[in-house]
Design a protein around this motif. Structure first.
Motif, PDB file in Angstrom:
ATOM      1  N   THR A 113       1.077 -15.808   9.878  1.00  0.00           N
ATOM      2  CA  THR A 113       0.700 -17.143  10.337  1.00  0.00           C
ATOM      3  C   THR A 113       0.435 -18.009   9.115  1.00  0.00           C
ATOM      4  O   THR A 113      -0.233 -17.585   8.163  1.00  0.00           O
ATOM      5  CB  THR A 113      -0.547 -17.097  11.234  1.00  0.00           C
TER       6      THR A 113
ATOM      7  N   SER B 203       1.031 -22.510   7.641  1.00  0.00           N
ATOM      8  CA  SER B 203       1.325 -23.891   7.994  1.00  0.00           C
ATOM      9  C   SER B 203       2.409 -24.433   7.081  1.00  0.00           C
ATOM     10  O   SER B 203       2.572 -23.982   5.940  1.00  0.00           O
ATOM     11  CB  SER B 203       0.078 -24.774   7.871  1.00  0.00           C
TER      12      SER B 203
ATOM     13  N   SER C 182      -2.025 -18.118   3.984  1.00  0.00           N
ATOM     14  CA  SER C 182      -1.380 -17.376   5.074  1.00  0.00           C
ATOM     15  C   SER C 182      -2.208 -16.151   5.414  1.00  0.00           C
ATOM     16  O   SER C 182      -3.035 -15.688   4.628  1.00  0.00           O
ATOM     17  CB  SER C 182       0.037 -16.943   4.677  1.00  0.00           C
TER      18      SER C 182
ATOM     19  N   ARG D  72       3.924  -9.721  11.146  1.00  0.00           N
ATOM     20  CA  ARG D  72       3.495 -11.011  11.695  1.00  0.00           C
ATOM     21  C   ARG D  72       2.787 -11.802  10.611  1.00  0.00           C
ATOM     22  O   ARG D  72       1.918 -11.277   9.911  1.00  0.00           O
ATOM     23  CB  ARG D  72       2.565 -10.827  12.887  1.00  0.00           C
TER      24      ARG D  72
ATOM     25  N   THR E 177       1.941 -25.775  12.395  1.00  0.00           N
ATOM     26  CA  THR E 177       1.477 -24.391  12.357  1.00  0.00           C
ATOM     27  C   THR E 177       2.623 -23.463  12.737  1.00  0.00           C
ATOM     28  O   THR E 177       3.385 -23.728  13.665  1.00  0.00           O
ATOM     29  CB  THR E 177       0.286 -24.184  13.298  1.00  0.00           C
ATOM     30  N   GLU E 178       2.727 -22.368  12.007  1.00  0.00           N
ATOM     31  CA  GLU E 178       3.837 -21.425  12.168  1.00  0.00           C
ATOM     32  C   GLU E 178       3.310 -20.026  12.469  1.00  0.00           C
ATOM     33  O   GLU E 178       2.290 -19.605  11.917  1.00  0.00           O
ATOM     34  CB  GLU E 178       4.668 -21.367  10.877  1.00  0.00           C
ATOM     35  N   ASP E 179       4.024 -19.330  13.337  1.00  0.00           N
ATOM     36  CA  ASP E 179       3.710 -17.948  13.683  1.00  0.00           C
ATOM     37  C   ASP E 179       5.027 -17.183  13.714  1.00  0.00           C
ATOM     38  O   ASP E 179       5.850 -17.388  14.604  1.00  0.00           O
ATOM     39  CB  ASP E 179       3.007 -17.882  15.040  1.00  0.00           C
TER      40      ASP E 179
END
Length: 847
Positions: free
Chosen positions: A360, A362, A331, A358, A378-380
């Motif tokens: 980011t 997966s 991350s 924030r 994918t994650e944000d």
């Protein structure tokens, strides 16, 4: 020259009120040395600011006294007058004439001397376990604090690690790909059972998936302390709390600016092994005037896919994956803090803050049915927290007012690439906006039989959940959006609460407290449910012969072509409820160092938007899957606690300290909400239900520490046992089979932490051993979420240390999981064992 009476060791000495008795052992000596000893032993953070102290000698103080009495005895005959206020602030005002009208020989006139105490819940650290402040061991309740020192020494891979050694608390490890943390207190977690806050602002985000749903996003680098309440309270922050609360408090100007300075800054840099690439933060504060200060901070962390331990086997699903490390556990996280601290008038304060987060990363796994192909989403995640806190404390015992307005917004943007022909690309946004506020006042009265304080106020908040889905396939078939938004529905939940609590302190040995809270909630929204599929013949060209009406087909082609349609139905849900919740506490001090307390609390947790409005179906499938429960009720709990606080200095030798808190609890939860299977006609759905009967939880929690300066020994112990209700009712039908979503916890868990200090306590070396009991699945009608949540017992060893190069620079190191054990952490999933041996090296510099 300014002389600080707060030594490195004494920084860990916690704070007592001016009326509380403590053990003092201060020989007759010079004023500067005596003030230093007084600061260490009283727990007041002392700063002596004067041009010269001359040859003033103080008197010896040996015995048990309140800080006020000790200060009076120490300064007797010096000609120095003082004032000690109720909040622990003393002012020494220079040489004065004694009662006989003569000046003390050799006395000199001093500048104003301020003796200030970092008192109460604002204390950064103390003499307790892992630097716990002393007020915790004076509080007649089950409370734990993770101090700033403990946060720094943890070398945390993520925020989950910060609470790993706290009694009665676990953090779910089933989502190691996700940087959010899910806190479990005494066997309860998820769906806001544990209220998580940042500076008092709630973070109520929930996201459904194959695991726990309640996730909180916070960066340890900008946190000054973590406060854990393990039961309900009749005060601000307690609305809708069933299992207690966790409040992450961000850094303040006083944490960075030294006494007598106008600005301060610090930086912290960490590197490590096992894919701990980098963690760095910088923060600064400046006082633009006596009434205005600015604080700013920024943090960045980069992690990779860690390797698990080499010793032992985790078994379960992990061995079938055929990999040497968990995938998608890397991350990148960036955080920032901006805070303004103001004092508009002499008796008012105003703090404004913005915390941005924030991350980011997966999520996904391998598909063993397709030769181990990766399924990566994918994650944000972004989290913004805004807080405005106002205080008014005039020269009146009737007013001590605190007001707070806040907004918390979590956005989780996910990209799900195409996996099969039936599941194409999708962009999903899971959002939760929560805003609210509170106002409370404390009035104090001196009565003939004791001191009475009344705390009363109100709080309210609103949750607005919204899930949006876009993509070419979804535009062509809107029902595909329900794969994502069905179990993460959009809706609104409002809650308002009023509370009042009265506390009577009698002769420093008896405390009686009673309170009432009234909670009311309303929840509304629309759920979309798939109905039973309908068989439809098409196309019309397959009809070989029509009836005379030319509409009805008489003979279909062979074979007949047909398909299924999946009708949907919108179900509107609107529920509301309220509850009056009493609390009561009695605490007695048979000895100055011992406090025995008993506490009774009632809790009330309304359903979340997810629980009340669940619908849609699993990704890739049409047809019935999830359905709301319009009759879903709130959970209620009765909790009984019996505890002992022990706090004493100079026990075995001069300057040592013992701090211990032991609490036993028994909790009954009615209408516990779990995910069960229900029948609606000929179709079976998953729906949240209230378990019939009473779910019972019991346990013992202990935290303690002995600190002798040169060495220390502390630890925590947790015993938790739960007996869940065994059936539920839906739409008038009783069920005693099915799979409930319940997270069990291990019965036993303990941590032992010991260390030694060398080179005038500038070098510290410590070790920590943690043992966690096995958590096995219950077979039959009672099951937890997945079989993957069964974990074996494990024992880990960590070593750590620090060296103060000078007063501004400190070097820290840590080696976690020294023996490189392969294990599944409690509340963890079989696909994500814990990291193997990981070493970190950190450098902290203050400016």
């Amino acid at each position: 020259m300014p002389a600080s009476a707060q030594t490195a060791a004494a920084t860990a000495t916690a704070q007592s009120g001016p009326g509380e008795t403590r053990a003092f052992n201060i020989p007759a000596q010079s004023l500067a040395s005596a003030i230093s000893a007084f600061g260490r032993q009283s727990g007041l953070q002392v700063t002596l600011s004067l041009a010269t102290a001359g040859s003033i000698q103080t008197k010896a103080v040996i015995g048990s006294f309140s800080p006020a009495e000790a200060l009076a005895r120490m300064l007797d005959g010096t000609g120095i007058a003082y004032r000690l206020s109720a909040n622990g602030t003393a002012a020494l005002i220079g040489a004065q004439q004694p009662a006989d009208g003569t000046m003390v020989e050799d006395s000199v006139v001093l500048d104003q001397v301020l003796v200030t105490g970092n008192m109460g819940r604002n204390a950064l650290t103390g003499a307790g376990y892992q630097g716990t402040p002393d007020w915790v061991y004076q509080e007649p309740a089950s409370v734990s604090v993770v101090s700033r020192d403990a946060i720094r020494n943890a070398s945390a891979r993520n925020a989950r690690d910060l609470l790993a050694n706290t009694a009665g608390v676990l953090v779910s490890g089933d989502s190691n790909q996700n940087q959010g943390l899910n806190v479990n207190i005494r066997g309860l977690q998820d769906q806001n059972r544990v209220v998580t806050m940042i500076d008092g602002a709630r973070q109520n985000f929930q996201r459904a998936g194959h695991g726990s749903s309640g996730l909180t996003y916070v960066d340890p680098a900008l946190i000054r302390s973590i406060e854990v309440e393990k039961s309900s309270t009749s005060g601000a922050g307690g609305a809708g709390a069933l299992a207690g609360s966790v409040n992450f408090r961000t850094i303040e100007a006083d944490d960075l600016i030294r006494d007598g300075e106008q600005s301060g800054a610090e930086t912290d840099l960490t590197i490590g092994t096992n894919e701990y690439h980098f963690s760095g933060s910088g923060s600064a504060a400046v006082r633009l005037s006596d009434s205005f200060a600015l604080v700013g901070g920024i943090s960045r962390k980069k992690l990779g896919e860690y390797e698990i331990g080499k010793n032992g086997s985790v078994g379960g699903d992990w061995e079938g994956l055929g990999m040497d490390k968990p995938i998608f556990t890397g991350s990148g996280t960036t955080s920032g803090l901006l805070k303004a601290q103001m004092q508009p008038t002499d008796d008012t304060t105003l703090d404004l803050s913005w915390l941005h987060y924030r991350s980011t990363f997966s999520q996904g796994t391998t598909d063993t049915t397709t030769s181990g192909s990766l399924r990566e989403d994918t994650e944000d995640v972004t989290n913004n927290t805004f807080v405005a806190a106002f205080g008014w404390d005039p020269d009146s015992e009737l007013i001590d007012l605190k007001a707070r307005l806040w907004l918390n917004r979590v956005e989780n943007d996910e990209f799900r690439p195409k996996r099969t022909d039936g599941v194409d690309d999708a962009n999903v946004n899971y959002g939760m906006k929560t805003f609210g506020g509170s106002i409370e006042n404390t009035s104090r009265f001196a009565l003939p039989f004791g001191d009475l304080s009344l705390n009363y106020g109100m709080e309210a908040f609103r949750d607005l959940g919204k899930t949006t889905v876009t993509g070419a396939a979804i535009a062509a078939d809107p029902n595909q959006a329900l794969w994502y938004s069905g179990s993460n529905p959009s809706g609104r939940r409002d809650m308002i609460s009023g509370f009042a609590n009265a506390t009577l302190d009698h002769d420093d040995w008896l405390t009686l407290s009673g309170g009432l809270r009234y909670d009311y909630y309303r929840l509304s929204g629309t759920s979309t449910v798939f109905s039973e599929p309908v068989q439809v013949y098409n196309p019309p060209s397959n009809c070989l012969r029509y009836y005379s009406d030319g509409i009805r087909c008489r003979v279909w082609g062979n074979p007949a072509y047909y398909s299924y349609e999946y009708p949907t139905e919108d179900v509107h849900v609107a529920v509301s409820d309220s509850k009056l919740l009493p609390t009561a506490t009695i605490a007695v001090k048979p000895f100055d160092s011992v406090q025995i307390f008993g506490k009774y609390t009632e809790g009330f947790r309304p359903p979340t938007i997810m629980e009340a409005l669940i619908g849609g179906s699993h990704v890739g499938s049409y047809g019935p899957a999830n359905a709301p429960n319009p009759d879903l009720g709130a959970e209620t709990a009765n909790t009984y606690e019996l505890g002992v606080n022990f706090s004493q200095d100079n026990v075995f030798q001069a300057g040592d300290s013992v701090r211990t808190k032991v609490v036993g609890f028994y909790r009954e939860v009615d209408d516990y909400i779990a995910l069960g299977t229900v029948d609606l006609g000929a179709v079976q759905y998953a729906s949240y239900v209230n378990l019939d009967g009473t779910t019972r939880m019991r346990g013992i929690e202990l935290e303690g520490n002995y600190d002798a300066g040169r060495y220390y020994l502390g630890g925590s112990f947790t015993y938790t046992d739960a007996d869940y209700a065994s059936q539920y009712t839906y739409n008038g039908t009783s069920y005693n089979t099915g799979q409930y979503v319940i997270f069990g916890v291990p019965k036993y868990r303990f941590t032992a932490d010991a260390g030694v200090r060398f080179l005038e306590e500038t070098l510290t070396i410590g070790a920590r051993v943690t043992h966690v009991d096995a958590q096995k699945q219950e077979i039959g009608t009672m099951q937890t979420l997945l079989s993957a949540y069964a974990t074996d017992s494990y024992t880990t060893l960590d070593i750590y240390g620090s060296y103060a190069i000078n007063e501004n620079t400190k070097l820290r190191f840590a080696v976690n999981n020294v023996t490189d054990v392969a294990y599944l952490p409690a509340l963890g999933a079989a696909s994500y064992p814990a990291p193997g041996r990981t070493a970190t090296l950190s450098l902290n510099i203050r400016f």
